[in-house]
Each structure stands twice: as structure tokens, then as C-alpha cells.
Design a protein around this motif. Structure first.
Motif, PDB file in Angstrom:
ATOM      1  N   VAL A 334       0.534  -1.010   0.003  1.00 10.30           N
ATOM      2  CA  VAL A 334      -0.154  -0.171   0.114  1.00 10.30           C
ATOM      3  C   VAL A 334       0.789   1.253  -0.134  1.00 10.30           C
ATOM      4  N   THR A 335       0.399   2.453  -0.238  1.00 13.33           N
ATOM      5  CA  THR A 335       0.891   3.645  -0.151  1.00 13.33           C
ATOM      6  C   THR A 335       0.195   4.430   1.052  1.00 13.33           C
ATOM      7  N   THR A 336       0.549   5.097   1.801  1.00 15.51           N
ATOM      8  CA  THR A 336      -0.071   5.754   2.912  1.00 15.51           C
ATOM      9  C   THR A 336       0.491   7.326   3.071  1.00 15.51           C
ATOM     10  N   GLU A 337      -0.259   8.021   3.642  1.00 13.24           N
ATOM     11  CA  GLU A 337      -0.126   9.411   4.184  1.00 13.24           C
ATOM     12  C   GLU A 337      -0.301   9.596   5.320  1.00 13.24           C
ATOM     13  N   PRO A 338       0.077  10.446   6.454  1.00 12.30           N
ATOM     14  CA  PRO A 338      -0.246  10.643   7.708  1.00 12.30           C
ATOM     15  C   PRO A 338      -1.735  11.428   7.620  1.00 12.30           C
ATOM     16  N   ALA A 339      -2.598  10.922   8.558  1.00 10.20           N
ATOM     17  CA  ALA A 339      -4.080  11.124   8.444  1.00 10.20           C
ATOM     18  C   ALA A 339      -4.275  12.118   9.996  1.00 10.20           C
ATOM     19  N   GLY A 340      -3.228  12.050  10.934  1.00 12.40           N
ATOM     20  CA  GLY A 340      -3.648  12.493  12.166  1.00 12.40           C
ATOM     21  C   GLY A 340      -4.330  11.690  13.374  1.00 12.40           C
ATOM     22  N   ASN A 341      -3.889  11.875  14.619  1.00 14.32           N
ATOM     23  CA  ASN A 341      -4.622  11.429  15.485  1.00 14.32           C
ATOM     24  C   ASN A 341      -4.282   9.763  15.557  1.00 14.32           C
ATOM     25  N   GLY A 342      -2.897   9.516  15.138  1.00 17.38           N
ATOM     26  CA  GLY A 342      -2.694   8.058  15.207  1.00 17.38           C
ATOM     27  C   GLY A 342      -2.948   7.072  13.862  1.00 17.38           C
ATOM     28  N   LEU A 343      -3.761   7.921  12.972  1.00 17.31           N
ATOM     29  CA  LEU A 343      -4.146   7.226  11.799  1.00 17.31           C
ATOM     30  C   LEU A 343      -3.378   7.385  10.611  1.00 17.31           C
ATOM     31  N   LEU A 344      -3.312   6.432   9.275  1.00 14.59           N
ATOM     32  CA  LEU A 344      -2.700   6.498   8.236  1.00 14.59           C
ATOM     33  C   LEU A 344      -3.619   6.200   7.324  1.00 14.59           C
ATOM     34  N   SER A 345      -3.750   7.145   6.177  1.00 14.81           N
ATOM     35  CA  SER A 345      -4.488   6.881   5.080  1.00 14.81           C
ATOM     36  C   SER A 345      -3.921   5.767   4.219  1.00 14.81           C
ATOM     37  N   ILE A 346      -4.743   4.860   3.640  1.00 13.88           N
ATOM     38  CA  ILE A 346      -4.028   3.769   2.987  1.00 13.88           C
ATOM     39  C   ILE A 346      -4.602   3.608   1.561  1.00 13.88           C
ATOM     40  N   ASN A 347      -3.811   3.190   0.202  1.00 13.81           N
ATOM     41  CA  ASN A 347      -4.523   3.009  -0.863  1.00 13.81           C
ATOM     42  C   ASN A 347      -3.717   1.843  -1.717  1.00 13.81           C
ATOM     43  N   SER A 348      -4.237   1.309  -2.294  1.00 13.46           N
ATOM     44  CA  SER A 348      -3.701  -0.054  -2.964  1.00 13.46           C
ATOM     45  C   SER A 348      -4.126  -0.089  -4.418  1.00 13.46           C
ATOM     46  N   THR A 349      -3.331  -0.017  -5.371  1.00 10.80           N
ATOM     47  CA  THR A 349      -3.711  -0.144  -6.799  1.00 10.80           C
ATOM     48  C   THR A 349      -4.324  -1.582  -7.075  1.00 10.80           C
ATOM     49  N   ALA A 350      -3.933  -2.776  -6.110  1.00 13.11           N
ATOM     50  CA  ALA A 350      -4.356  -4.030  -6.445  1.00 13.11           C
ATOM     51  C   ALA A 350      -5.646  -4.127  -6.179  1.00 13.11           C
ATOM     52  N   LEU A 351      -6.248  -3.795  -4.921  1.00 15.08           N
ATOM     53  CA  LEU A 351      -7.348  -4.355  -4.038  1.00 15.08           C
ATOM     54  C   LEU A 351      -8.008  -2.982  -3.707  1.00 15.08           C
ATOM     55  N   ASN A 352      -9.613  -3.251  -3.669  1.00 14.63           N
ATOM     56  CA  ASN A 352     -10.396  -2.390  -3.087  1.00 14.63           C
ATOM     57  C   ASN A 352     -10.363  -2.756  -1.601  1.00 14.63           C
ATOM     58  N   LEU A 353      -9.389  -1.967  -0.695  1.00 12.71           N
ATOM     59  CA  LEU A 353      -9.483  -2.452   0.785  1.00 12.71           C
ATOM     60  C   LEU A 353     -10.558  -2.011   1.589  1.00 12.71           C
ATOM     61  N   GLU A 354     -11.528  -1.265   1.191  1.00 13.63           N
ATOM     62  CA  GLU A 354     -12.680  -0.879   1.651  1.00 13.63           C
ATOM     63  C   GLU A 354     -13.484  -2.003   2.322  1.00 13.63           C
ATOM     64  N   LYS A 355     -13.430  -3.210   1.573  1.00 14.64           N
ATOM     65  CA  LYS A 355     -14.467  -4.252   2.222  1.00 14.64           C
ATOM     66  C   LYS A 355     -13.800  -5.440   2.664  1.00 14.64           C
ATOM     67  N   GLU A 356     -12.238  -5.106   2.809  1.00 15.23           N
ATOM     68  CA  GLU A 356     -11.535  -6.325   3.246  1.00 15.23           C
ATOM     69  C   GLU A 356     -11.360  -6.356   4.695  1.00 15.23           C
ATOM     70  N   GLU A 357     -11.301  -7.506   5.337  1.00 15.43           N
ATOM     71  CA  GLU A 357     -10.929  -7.508   6.682  1.00 15.43           C
ATOM     72  C   GLU A 357      -9.500  -7.423   6.860  1.00 15.43           C
ATOM     73  N   LEU A 358      -9.090  -6.496   7.619  1.00 18.04           N
ATOM     74  CA  LEU A 358      -7.607  -6.149   7.722  1.00 18.04           C
ATOM     75  C   LEU A 358      -7.057  -6.586   9.234  1.00 18.04           C
TER      76      LEU A 358
END
Length: 377
Positions: A334-358
Motif C-alpha cells: 500500500v501507499t500511505t499518508e499521515p491522517a492525524g490522531n494516530g491514523l494513516l490513510s491507505i491506498n492500493s492499486t491492486a485491491l479495493n481495501l474498503e471491504k477487506e478484513e484487515l
């Protein structure tokens, strides 16, 4: 000949036997992005699974830059007629006030200019009186119309000359209405056109300066701003009015708030552009060229986020683990960016991560198990 055939056959068989494990190793490496845990390992490692959350985030962009002065706040002082610098007290860094005398220029051309003005003025006064006499005579048919026309033309010519000399006097700072034969001067005072401070002194006393020479450079500090360097890939994230926090290199603990005022619409040879930001409260110690660091607060946007401990760093990349079946996890880049409050925004070109159990907690424990499994194989 029979012996040679036997030796050749043995070599061929040996070569085939050594090539087979290499194929098995490659296949094993392809399987090392998945790992299987039992329920006790999952519990003891504190591994938690869940779904990524879509949130409104406000990411930041960290850049650097310098203190800059707009061109209209930099004043080059010259003398339009040329002359010798008689006196000055200026040094770089000195503060000056608008109207304050910053130097004195003297030259014989100044005397000649004042003399020409006074002579032209006197001649004009005489011609005006003569014009009045000629008008009266012309009304009584005593003189010809040609005489009246000639005097009228002479008056108009002298008025043009007087206006020209008058503007030249104002150009060098001499008010023509105050000029008399008794107060002719061979020198004129140079006055500061702004409130500010001296950045450059280019002349010394006794030096002759031409009209094109810059004697002093003054800076008005009222509109200093930060010129930030932003790379091409980040320019699209910026807009006028975004908030900025700036810190100077010599005092990184103090933050100066501001906002984006304007930014360039082109990039330079380094594939970067310049963003101009103004300070909400101008620091007292600002000087052009000072280095600073800045954080730009970008606009809020929707993003898929996970806790920071859900992302692992391995090699030069970042990964998360998705659950492909109960107790089995797969590593996904994945690629990430800081999102504040201990969170990271994530993105993957291979999968739709929104519906995945992580794996959203203790992902490094899964990575450790994955590496151990790969070594065992």
C-alpha cells in the motif's frame, strides 16, 4: 567411445538434478506473502482484525523556503540629473523614515537649472505684461494683428519652458515655487521615499554618480512574506487561503501562522514552483533571504484510514495484512499518508481495501511469523 557416452549421460542427469531445487525455491518465494496462524498465536500476539474506516482527514505538506520581499517594497535610490555625492550617513541595516535626508548631491548643473528657471520666469512675466499692452493697442487699431500674434506665441513658448524647468526641479526635490534669486543652491538633499531600512550602499562621498547609477537600496519590511518551494507533484494540492505554520531555523520551537497568498502557475528546471505566504503577525527580526520550514494544512478529504500499527514497513515498501480466510493472512503493498490522531490513510492499486478484513493491531507480529515461515521453508 562407450565410456564417453556414459560420462555424458551422467553429466546430463546431474545437471537436471541440480536445476530442480531452483524451481522449487522460486515457487516457495511466491508463496511467502501469505501466512497461517493458529488461534492461540493470534490471541497471544494481540492481533486484532477489522475494517478500514472512511474518514474526513486533513493532511499536511512539509516544505521549506525563504523570506522574500515583493518588488514594490524594494526601492533603488538614484539621482536623475547626476552629480557628486557630498555627504551621507547611511550604512547597511540602518532604519530610515520617509522624507528623511539620506544624502546630499551637488553639481553645477543644479545651479544652471535653477538659473534657467528664474530667468524664464522673469521673461514670462515681462511677456505677459507686453501681451496685455499689445492687446489694448490692437483693440484700438494702433498695431497690426501680426504683432499681437507674435507676442502671444512668445508667451506660450515661455510657459512651456517654465513648466519644463519646474518639473525638473521637482524631480530633484527642489520646490520651484520657493525658489528665488537669494536662495540658489549648488546642492540638493536626497530624501527617503519610504519607511524601512538600508540594504545596500553603493557609493562613497566625493564620487560622481550618473543618472542611471543606484546610490542606495531601501527595503520596506511591512510586506515581507515567505516564498516556499513546492515540488510539482504537490502543487495540485494547494489553493489560496490554506493555513500555513512557519518556523525559522534558529528558533524551531516558535510557530508563526499564515496563509497562502498566491502561487506560481509554472514549474522551474527543478520541477518545483514557488508559493507565497503572508504572516498573520510579522516577526520583528525578519530579513530577506532567511531560511524557514513550513507546514501547509491541506483541505479535508475522504480517505480510507487504519491505525498506524496496522501498517508494516519491509524493505523500501509499506504493507498491510488482509484476511483471505480464517487464520490466514496475505501481505498487500500500500501507499500511505499521515491522517492525524494516530491514523494513516491507505491506498492500493491492486485491491479495493474498503471491504477487506484487515489486521489493524500488532501487524508486525504477523510479519514476524511470515518471515519465520519463509526461512523454515
Amino acid at each position: 567411445m562407450k565410456k564417453l557416452s556414459i560420462i555424458y549421460s551422467v553429466l546430463v542427469v546431474a545437471a537436471c538434478n541440480t536445476a530442480a531445487p531452483k524451481s522449487e525455491t522460486t515457487a516457495s518465494e511466491l508463496l511467502t506473502n501469505q501466512v497461517e496462524l493458529d488461534s492461540s498465536q493470534l490471541r497471544m500476539a494481540g492481533i486484532v482484525t477489522g475494517k478500514a474506516q472512511t474518514k474526513d482527514i486533513s493532511s499536511t505538506l512539509t516544505v521549506n523556503g525563504v523570506v522574500d520581499v515583493p518588488p514594490q517594497n524594494i526601492v533603488s535610490v538614484s539621482f536623475p540629473l547626476g552629480g557628486y555625492l557630498k555627504s551621507t550617513r547611511l550604512l547597511p541595516g540602518m532604519r530610515v523614515r520617509k522624507g528623511e535626508v539620506i544624502g546630499t548631491i551637488e553639481d553645477q548643473a543644479l545651479v544652471q537649472l535653477q538659473q534657467d528657471y528664474l530667468v524664464t520666469k522673469s521673461k514670462l512675466d515681462y511677456l505677459k505684461q507686453d501681451l496685455e499692452r499689445q492687446r489694448i493697442l490692437n483693440e484700438n487699431k494702433v498695431n497690426a494683428d501680426k504683432v499681437l500674434q507674435q507676442v502671444t506665441t512668445d508667451v506660450e513658448s515661455q510657459q512651456v519652458l517654465l513648466k519644463g524647468f519646474s518639473e525638473k526641479l521637482r524631480l530633484v526635490g527642489l520646490p520651484p515655487e520657493q525658489l528665488t534669486a537669494e536662495n540658489l543652491s549648488r546642492s540638493v538633499a536626497l530624501r527617503s521615499p519610504i519607511n524601512g531600512y538600508v540594504s545596500k550602499v553603493n557609493v562613497n562621498i566625493g564620487k560622481y554618480v550618473n543618472p542611471t547609477d543606484v546610490l542606495f537600496e531601501l527595503i520596506n519590511p511591512d510586506d515581507m512574506h515567505a516564498a516556499l518551494t513546492v515540488f510539482e507533484k504537490d502543487m495540485a494540492k494547494l489553493r489560496i487561503g490554506q493555513r500555513v505554520s512557519m518556523q525559522f531555523v534558529d528558533e524551531p520551537e516558535i510557530e508563526y501562522p499564515g496563509e497562502i497568498l498566491i502561487f506560481t502557475r509554472n514549474v522551474d528546471e527543478n520541477r518545483s514552483g514557488t508559493v507565497h505566504c503572508h504572516f498573520e503577525k510579522m516577526p520583528d527580526h525578519l530579513m530577506p533571504g532567511m531560511f524557514l520550514n513550513a507546514t501547509v494544512f491541506l483541505d479535508k478529504r475522504k480517505a480510507l484510514t487504519v491505525p498506524e500499527e496496522a501498517v508494516v514497513r519491509f524493505g523500501n515498501n509499506q504493507y498491510i495484512f488482509r484476511q483471505v480466510k480464517p487464520l490466514t493472512f496475505e501481505m498487500v503493498e500500500v501507499t500511505t499518508e499521515p491522517a492525524g490522531n494516530g491514523l494513516l490513510s491507505i491506498n492500493s492499486t491492486a485491491l479495493n481495501l474498503e471491504k477487506e478484513e484487515l489486521v489493524i493491531a500488532n501487524a508486525y507480529s504477523v510479519l514476524g511469523k511470515l518471515k519465520n515461515s519463509a526461512e523454515e521453508e
